[in-house]
Enzyme design. Structure first.
Site, PDB file in Angstrom:
ATOM      1  N   CYS A   1      -1.765   1.697 -10.758  1.00 46.27           N
ATOM      2  CA  CYS A   1      -0.464   1.950 -11.383  1.00 46.27           C
ATOM      3  C   CYS A   1       0.276   0.642 -11.647  1.00 46.27           C
ATOM      4  O   CYS A   1       0.867   0.062 -10.727  1.00 46.27           O
ATOM      5  CB  CYS A   1       0.377   2.864 -10.483  1.00 46.27           C
ATOM      6  SG  CYS A   1       2.038   3.153 -11.118  1.00 46.27           S
TER       7      CYS A   1
ATOM      8  N   CYS B   1       4.060   0.917 -11.053  1.00 46.56           N
ATOM      9  CA  CYS B   1       4.429   0.945  -9.634  1.00 46.56           C
ATOM     10  C   CYS B   1       4.371  -0.436  -8.997  1.00 46.56           C
ATOM     11  O   CYS B   1       5.233  -0.797  -8.188  1.00 46.56           O
ATOM     12  CB  CYS B   1       3.485   1.871  -8.858  1.00 46.56           C
ATOM     13  SG  CYS B   1       3.330   3.536  -9.510  1.00 46.56           S
ATOM     14  N   ASP B   2       3.340  -1.212  -9.329  1.00 49.04           N
ATOM     15  CA  ASP B   2       3.025  -2.410  -8.547  1.00 49.04           C
ATOM     16  C   ASP B   2       3.120  -3.735  -9.278  1.00 49.04           C
ATOM     17  O   ASP B   2       2.878  -4.784  -8.683  1.00 49.04           O
ATOM     18  CB  ASP B   2       1.607  -2.273  -7.964  1.00 49.04           C
ATOM     19  CG  ASP B   2       1.487  -1.089  -7.025  1.00 49.04           C
ATOM     20  OD1 ASP B   2       2.504  -0.742  -6.396  1.00 49.04           O
ATOM     21  OD2 ASP B   2       0.397  -0.506  -6.923  1.00 49.04           O
TER      22      ASP B   2
END
Length: 312
Positions: free
Chosen positions: A136, A139-140
């Site tokens: 992701c 997300c990261d």
């Protein structure tokens, strides 16, 4: 739960929310069951540019689009419950779903459970998940600001997420097992113009490792067989590896109950009917040639309309 709904929708991604919206608008009693956050895979997508009706040159995020879909479904009366379904009984006129929190019954079921990221398949992958390995970018990405990152894959998602990562990382390298990308030409054109984006052709990741955090990996050239070890810059001490090589359907719970293909996807006709009367499949979980937000939403709408017509 003793109430027998007209339809239960499993999943609150674009397919499930569209199904809930159309079912509710048709004055059917509808329950949407979702075990996690709404949106499925699209909830971790930073930019959506190809959903019809968007303002030109103003792409929006997956979460913002899903938030509006959730509100629409709610407006038209779709009830909600957060639960993980563990057992299903789909034969007969009343279908029964047993979850961790309760039991749910309906005359019809729409399976909209979606799919999840396929693992890269290299040694050490599970050990370093969340410590350098990710699926992701949204997300990261911020964890890798000014670091080097590698993206495994060559399709639309891989290239789009790689371009997103260039906003954060110092350098982004796409590792692809072929000598050309599979992404749409329009996406490729943008990628090749991005100075921070690099390519490693005919290559697969064999192993990832490090001392608690990802700092090295070995890659193999599929044509020559040559194996190379790539290590993090000494000043960085780490790098990131993001996998975008396809999806696996979230259909395990339906094995033995609904017909599936060899990969676990559920075949349907054009109206989303499965081989079980009163059971429909919509979105990424079903067999289809294109998995996009727009096709998932269309699937959900069709399934809900078919439910309404079956009960007329």
């Amino acid at each position: 739960m003793s109430k027998i709904y007209d339809v239960i929708v499993l999943g609150a991604g674009p397919a499930g929310l569209a199904a809930g919206l159309y079912a509710g608008r048709s004055r059917l009693s509808v329950l949407i069951v979702e075990k996690g956050q709404d949106g499925g895979q699209i909830s971790i997508t930073d930019e959506i540019e190809n959903y019809p009706g968007q303002v030109v040159d103003q792409p929006e995020s997956g979460p913002s689009l899903i938030a509006r879909m959730t509100e629409q479904a709610k407006k038209f009366g779709a009830e909600r419950v957060s639960d993980t379904i563990k057992e299903v009984s789909l034969e007969g006129e009343v279908k029964v779903l047993k979850g961790e929190k309760g039991e749910y019954q309906a005359k019809n079921i729409i399976i909209a459970t979606g799919a999840h990221a396929r693992p890269i398949g290299c040694k050490g992958e599970a050990e370093f998940l969340g410590r350098g390995v990710s699926y992701c970018a949204t997300c990261d990405a911020n964890f890798f600001e000014d670091f080097e990152v590698y993206v495994v894959g060559g399709g639309d998602s891989a290239v789009e997420e790689a371009m997103y990562l260039t906003k954060f990382a110092r350098k982004v390298t796409i590792i692809h097992r072929r000598d050309e990308l599979r992404a749409a030409k329009s996406i490729q054109e943008k990628a090749f113009k991005n100075d921070k984006l690099h390519f490693m052709w005919d290559t697969v990741v064999e192993e990832v490792g490090g001392d608690g955090i990802l700092s090295w990996m070995t890659v193999k050239n599929v044509k020559t067989g040559e194996v190379t070890k790539i290590e993090a810059d000494e000043d960085d001490g780490m790098f990131g590896v993001f996998g975008f090589i396809g999806t696996i359907p979230n259909s395990d719970i339906f094995k033995g109950s609904v017909e599936m293909d060899e990969r676990g996807y559920i075949p349907t006709d054009a109206d989303m009917h499965t081989n079980i009367p009163g059971v429909y499949a919509a979105g990424d979980v079903r067999v289809k040639s294109l998995r996009q937000v727009v096709t998932a939403a269309a699937d959900g709408a069709i399934a809900a309309v078919q439910v309404e017509r079956s009960m007329a």
